[in-house]
Scaffold this active site. Structure first.
Site, PDB file in Angstrom:
ATOM      1  N   GLY A 117      -5.307  32.131  39.124  1.00  0.00           N
ATOM      2  CA  GLY A 117      -4.322  33.147  38.745  1.00  0.00           C
ATOM      3  C   GLY A 117      -4.259  34.300  39.727  1.00  0.00           C
ATOM      4  N   ILE A 119      -6.843  35.837  41.165  1.00  0.00           N
ATOM      5  CA  ILE A 119      -8.024  35.961  42.034  1.00  0.00           C
ATOM      6  C   ILE A 119      -7.670  35.438  43.429  1.00  0.00           C
ATOM      7  CG2 ILE A 119     -10.430  35.235  42.345  1.00  0.00           C
ATOM      8  CD1 ILE A 119     -10.519  34.703  39.301  1.00  0.00           C
ATOM      9  N   LYS A 188      -7.498  22.332  39.261  1.00  0.00           N
ATOM     10  CA  LYS A 188      -7.892  23.477  40.093  1.00  0.00           C
ATOM     11  C   LYS A 188      -9.065  23.104  40.994  1.00  0.00           C
ATOM     12  CE  LYS A 188      -6.324  26.825  36.626  1.00  0.00           C
ATOM     13  NZ  LYS A 188      -6.739  27.538  35.416  1.00  0.00           N
ATOM     14  N   GLY A 285      -2.134  34.806  33.227  1.00  0.00           N
ATOM     15  CA  GLY A 285      -1.408  35.992  32.765  1.00  0.00           C
ATOM     16  C   GLY A 285      -0.258  36.334  33.704  1.00  0.00           C
TER      17      GLY A 285
HETATM   18  N1  HSE Z   1      -4.230  27.853  30.813  1.00  0.00           N
HETATM   19  C1  HSE Z   1      -4.933  28.337  31.963  1.00  0.00           C
HETATM   20  C2  HSE Z   1      -6.207  29.054  31.540  1.00  0.00           C
HETATM   21  C3  HSE Z   1      -4.131  29.285  32.791  1.00  0.00           C
HETATM   22  O1  HSE Z   1      -6.454  29.196  30.344  1.00  0.00           O
HETATM   23  O2  HSE Z   1      -6.950  29.465  32.418  1.00  0.00           O
HETATM   24  C4  HSE Z   1      -3.247  28.591  33.748  1.00  0.00           C
HETATM   25  O3  HSE Z   1      -3.976  27.832  34.662  1.00  0.00           O
END
Ligand code: HSE
Length: 388
Positions: A117, A119, A188, A285
């Site tokens: 996100g 970072i 990720k 977010g």
């Molecule tokens: N749904 C993910 C989380 C956010 O809870 O980290 C988007 O990658």
């Protein structure tokens, strides 16, 4: 720089807001199927309008999902437009195709917001890999599951109740499967391993076990013995392959990961010269994610070319040499498990060290006989050991 913005949901709106009032980077057209009301730019439902507009030099894709995102991003790269995306599913599945297309068309593809996100993880991983041989990457890369595990450690509560609270607070999706079953964190991890090691891993080769079946009784057993359970992703560079997996992991109380609260992320890399570096922050977010999208736009505007790495070698995943002791709580009959059991944790066992490959191969059988089975790798030795 003039932007064609694909998607106007949580992240799209955040990008639009952050760019409002800037004159170096302007949103020129928003693509969205909904009626968006008054905007300071054009709106369209037709991607061709963006492709045909010579004034748009960069496309931002924040729609999510594989299609039509893949078709739109491919068309934008082929039309000679730079692309910034926050779409981890897209980058994970089509990493090789999209980076090749960007290279063939002399444009830049960036996706820093896709992992972590807000970072600055991928950008620092890219920098680290220029100077160091990165030996491992991983950590807590999903806010929803960390929120759930943190709440379950702080109160004697069941998984289903915490999940409902996370959904009410907007941390968890209405369909939380990708988060709680570990697929979000797997994607990720694959993107991170690609950048760190210059390889292409296949999703089907990276085993995943999520937290769907963790119970309050499991957490009580962990806490009594000085452990904290987190959903951890890890990839490690081997001689000719990469070990990569996602699984709940019992960490010593003193490990950095054990202290990560609420929906925060903590992701780490290890390199030969820099040692271990960890990055902590909001992994999701509106504004954190949009912030990294805008950082990518600034990098492109500043002349940054290409992708994070030029090397995309297809690579085997090999988890045969990654040995962990495992906490296993199941009612399934399993002779291999009985043979490996070393400690009785009063309703569960902890095994001798077994390979990640072996444990994940046993899992379908355990889950078939007892869908509520739960496993977690045991890292180190409870109160005295170190983190990931
Ligand atoms: N749904 C993910 C989380 C956010 O809870 O980290 C988007 O990658």
């Amino acid at each position: 720089m003039n932007i064609g913005l694909l998607g106007f949901g949580v992240v799209g709106r955040g990008v639009y807001d952050i760019l409002a009032g800037r004159d170096d980077i302007r949103v020129r057209t928003v693509l969205c199927r909904r009626d968006l009301g008054a905007l300071t730019c054009a709106a369209t439902r037709d991607m061709q309008d963006i492709l045909d507009d010579p004034g748009i030099d960069t496309v931002v894709e924040v729609m999510g999902g594989l299609e039509p995102a893949y078709a739109y991003v491919s068309a934008a790269l082929a039309a000679g437009k730079h692309v910034v995306t926050s779409n981890k599913q897209l980058l994970c599945r089509y990493y090789k195709e999209l980076t090749a297309l960007a290279k063939a068309n002399g444009v830049t593809l960036r996706g820093t917001a896709a992992v972590g996100g807000g970072i600055p993880w991928l950008t620092n991983l890219e920098k680290a890999a220029r100077v160091n041989r990165i030996s491992s990457v991983g950590g807590i890369l999903n806010g929803t599951t960390n929120f759930i595990m943190d709440a379950m450690h702080k109160g004697d509560v069941e998984f289903g109740d915490v999940l409902r609270r996370a959904q009410e607070l907007g941390y968890a999706e209405a369909d939380p499967s990708a988060d709680i079953d570990g697929w979000d964190i797997q994607r990720k991890l694959i993107i991170s391993a690609s950048v760190a090691f210059g390889v292409c891993l296949r999703e089907e080769d990276v085993p995943v076990f999520g937290i769907r079946s963790v119970s309050a009784a499991d957490i009580r057993r962990f806490r009594q013995r000085g452990y904290t359970c987190k959903l951890i992703a890890r990839a490690e560079r081997l001689e000719d392959s990469v070990a990569a997996y996602v699984e709940p992991t019992l960490l010593a109380a003193g490990a950095l990961e054990s202290a990560v609260p609420a929906n925060f992320n903590l992701v780490s890399m290890e390199g030969e010269y820099m040692g271990r570096q960890s990055f902590y922050g909001q992994g999701a977010g509106r504004y954190p994610t949009a912030y990294n999208v805008v950082q990518d736009l600034m990098d492109i505007a500043g002349g940054k070319a290409g992708f994070y790495t030029d090397s995309f070698a297809p690579c085997e995943t090999n988890n045969a040499g990654a040995l962990h002791r495992y906490y296993v709580r199941t009612t399934a009959a399993c002779p291999e498990l009985d043979a490996a059991a070393q400690e009785d944790w009063d309703g569960a066992v902890v095994t001798l060290p077994v390979s990640v490959a072996h444990m994940h191969a046993l899992l379908p059988r355990l889950l078939e006989a007892d869908p509520e089975s739960f496993i977690a790798a045991v890292q180190g030795g409870g109160r005295d050991a170190e983190g990931c």
